[in-house]
Design a protein around this motif. Structure first.
Motif, PDB file in Angstrom:
ATOM      1  N   ALA A  75      16.358  -8.713 -39.222  1.00  0.00           N
ATOM      2  CA  ALA A  75      17.725  -9.199 -39.383  1.00  0.00           C
ATOM      3  C   ALA A  75      18.139 -10.043 -38.343  1.00  0.00           C
ATOM      4  N   SER A  76      19.109 -11.082 -38.626  1.00  0.00           N
ATOM      5  CA  SER A  76      19.849 -11.923 -38.014  1.00  0.00           C
ATOM      6  C   SER A  76      21.305 -11.884 -37.975  1.00  0.00           C
ATOM      7  N   ASN A  77      21.905 -11.814 -36.853  1.00  0.00           N
ATOM      8  CA  ASN A  77      23.437 -11.678 -37.265  1.00  0.00           C
ATOM      9  C   ASN A  77      24.215 -12.349 -35.915  1.00  0.00           C
ATOM     10  N   TYR A  78      25.253 -12.487 -36.087  1.00  0.00           N
ATOM     11  CA  TYR A  78      26.425 -13.183 -35.257  1.00  0.00           C
ATOM     12  C   TYR A  78      27.203 -12.129 -34.721  1.00  0.00           C
ATOM     13  N   LEU A  79      27.385 -12.170 -33.359  1.00  0.00           N
ATOM     14  CA  LEU A  79      28.589 -11.889 -32.541  1.00  0.00           C
ATOM     15  C   LEU A  79      29.530 -12.848 -32.086  1.00  0.00           C
ATOM     16  N   VAL A  80      30.805 -12.344 -31.832  1.00  0.00           N
ATOM     17  CA  VAL A  80      31.894 -13.488 -31.489  1.00  0.00           C
ATOM     18  C   VAL A  80      32.668 -12.884 -30.354  1.00  0.00           C
ATOM     19  N   VAL A  81      32.661 -13.771 -29.222  1.00  0.00           N
ATOM     20  CA  VAL A  81      33.186 -13.428 -28.146  1.00  0.00           C
ATOM     21  C   VAL A  81      34.206 -14.717 -27.952  1.00  0.00           C
ATOM     22  N   SER A  82      35.210 -14.297 -26.917  1.00  0.00           N
ATOM     23  CA  SER A  82      36.222 -15.252 -26.573  1.00  0.00           C
ATOM     24  C   SER A  82      35.795 -15.844 -25.176  1.00  0.00           C
ATOM     25  N   ASP A  83      35.078 -15.165 -24.494  1.00  0.00           N
ATOM     26  CA  ASP A  83      34.542 -15.873 -23.332  1.00  0.00           C
ATOM     27  C   ASP A  83      32.832 -15.762 -23.174  1.00  0.00           C
ATOM     28  N   LEU A  84      32.345 -16.397 -23.357  1.00  0.00           N
ATOM     29  CA  LEU A  84      30.575 -16.422 -23.604  1.00  0.00           C
ATOM     30  C   LEU A  84      30.168 -16.067 -22.273  1.00  0.00           C
ATOM     31  N   GLU A  85      30.708 -16.854 -20.932  1.00  0.00           N
ATOM     32  CA  GLU A  85      30.221 -16.556 -19.883  1.00  0.00           C
ATOM     33  C   GLU A  85      29.959 -15.242 -19.468  1.00  0.00           C
ATOM     34  N   ALA A  86      31.476 -14.868 -19.515  1.00  0.00           N
ATOM     35  CA  ALA A  86      31.535 -13.127 -19.256  1.00  0.00           C
ATOM     36  C   ALA A  86      30.788 -12.233 -20.160  1.00  0.00           C
ATOM     37  N   ALA A  87      30.629 -12.589 -21.325  1.00  0.00           N
ATOM     38  CA  ALA A  87      29.976 -11.709 -22.370  1.00  0.00           C
ATOM     39  C   ALA A  87      28.551 -11.522 -21.891  1.00  0.00           C
ATOM     40  N   LEU A  91      26.261  -8.442 -20.596  1.00  0.00           N
ATOM     41  CA  LEU A  91      24.963  -8.231 -21.365  1.00  0.00           C
ATOM     42  C   LEU A  91      23.921  -8.057 -20.306  1.00  0.00           C
ATOM     43  N   VAL A  92      23.834  -9.173 -19.695  1.00  0.00           N
ATOM     44  CA  VAL A  92      22.503  -9.002 -18.434  1.00  0.00           C
ATOM     45  C   VAL A  92      22.669  -7.958 -17.547  1.00  0.00           C
ATOM     46  N   ALA A  94      23.877  -5.163 -18.234  1.00  0.00           N
ATOM     47  CA  ALA A  94      23.721  -4.007 -19.024  1.00  0.00           C
ATOM     48  C   ALA A  94      22.144  -3.830 -19.222  1.00  0.00           C
ATOM     49  N   GLY A  95      21.436  -4.697 -18.843  1.00  0.00           N
ATOM     50  CA  GLY A  95      19.658  -4.747 -18.914  1.00  0.00           C
ATOM     51  C   GLY A  95      19.166  -5.353 -19.983  1.00  0.00           C
ATOM     52  N   VAL A  96      20.181  -6.388 -20.642  1.00  0.00           N
ATOM     53  CA  VAL A  96      19.691  -7.055 -21.898  1.00  0.00           C
ATOM     54  C   VAL A  96      19.143  -8.248 -21.416  1.00  0.00           C
ATOM     55  N   ASP A  97      18.215  -8.827 -22.010  1.00  0.00           N
ATOM     56  CA  ASP A  97      17.324 -10.015 -21.981  1.00  0.00           C
ATOM     57  C   ASP A  97      17.926 -11.161 -22.824  1.00  0.00           C
ATOM     58  N   VAL A  98      18.873 -11.763 -22.137  1.00  0.00           N
ATOM     59  CA  VAL A  98      19.752 -12.788 -23.033  1.00  0.00           C
ATOM     60  C   VAL A  98      19.255 -14.200 -22.668  1.00  0.00           C
ATOM     61  N   GLY A  99      19.337 -15.038 -23.787  1.00  0.00           N
ATOM     62  CA  GLY A  99      18.707 -16.583 -23.426  1.00  0.00           C
ATOM     63  C   GLY A  99      19.818 -17.321 -22.778  1.00  0.00           C
ATOM     64  N   GLU A 100      19.506 -18.366 -22.302  1.00  0.00           N
ATOM     65  CA  GLU A 100      20.455 -19.189 -21.368  1.00  0.00           C
ATOM     66  C   GLU A 100      21.704 -19.557 -22.291  1.00  0.00           C
ATOM     67  N   ILE A 101      22.729 -19.940 -21.799  1.00  0.00           N
ATOM     68  CA  ILE A 101      23.858 -20.623 -22.697  1.00  0.00           C
ATOM     69  C   ILE A 101      23.411 -21.947 -22.967  1.00  0.00           C
ATOM     70  N   MET A 102      23.692 -22.253 -24.494  1.00  0.00           N
ATOM     71  CA  MET A 102      23.536 -23.817 -24.883  1.00  0.00           C
ATOM     72  C   MET A 102      24.617 -24.050 -25.902  1.00  0.00           C
TER      73      MET A 102
END
Length: 204
Positions: A75-87, A91-92, A94-102
């Motif tokens: 599966a591949s899905n989207y999440l929408v946030v109003s502040d990507l840096e804060a989100a 996530l980080v 909470a222990g989630v391995d998140v890619g760098e912002i681009m």
């Protein structure tokens, strides 16, 4: 057609709200632990179905041993946030391995937030333990027609607070341009927030 309603609504006017997305997972307990770690709400469901809802979302995810024949992780899905840096920071944390912002450019992906913080341009990605992919996208102003102005709503207190902060910053620029204090700032805020969500022209 016998029994057909003469006043039946046109299909274009029938409200259809996306309710659930099914995720293919191999280990239900592992997936449940992961999404609970994201702060998603565990909903009441029949046996054999796990349903969680992201904070502020009107749509939920479900998974279970017999819900879909799709391969786990497909599966591949989207999440929408109003502040990507804060989100991303949350996530980080909470222990989630998140890619760098681009952000998206005509030449392809570029590192960091979009310089003008345009909606739809900035994003980051992460995957759940099965490999299901989530693209987190920053959106504050919708494309025209995506949301009806008459249906302006905020799904959570934090969503509303973020909109108020953006309206406050924009109103500050408005007062700088006019060179005077605006006594009707509540009306200006309201128009700005409605226009931003509906993708219509913002007040100046």
């Amino acid at each position: 057609m016998p029994g057909a309603r003469s006043d039946a609504a046109s299909i274009e006017n029938v409200d259809m709200k996306l309710e659930v997305v099914i995720l293919p997972v191999a280990d239900v307990d592992r997936a449940k632990e992961f999404y609970l770690r994201l702060g998603w709400r565990l909903d009441q469901t029949p046996p054999g179905i796990v349903q969680l809802t992201p904070h502020g979302s009107g749509c939920s995810v479900q998974f279970g041993p017999d819900l879909t024949p799709a391969a786990p992780g497909s599966a591949s899905n989207y999440l929408v946030v109003s502040d990507l840096e804060a989100a991303r920071d949350a996530l980080v944390g909470a222990g989630v391995d998140v890619g760098e912002i681009m952000h998206v450019t005509p030449q392809g992906p570029a590192s960091g937030l979009d310089p003008d913080r345009r909606s739809y341009f900035s994003r980051a990605t992460f995957s759940d333990p099965d490999g299901n992919k989530w693209l987190v996208q920053e959106i504050t102003t919708r494309l025209p027609g995506r949301v009806e102005a008459a249906e302006t709503s905020f799904a959570s207190a934090s969503d509303l607070a973020s909109a108020l902060r953006r309206a406050e910053a924009a109103h500050g620029e408005h007062e700088k341009r006019t060179g005077k204090t605006d006594p009707d700032w509540p009306g200006w805020y309201a128009q700005y927030m409605i226009s931003e969500q509906a993708g219509t022209e913002l007040p100046t």
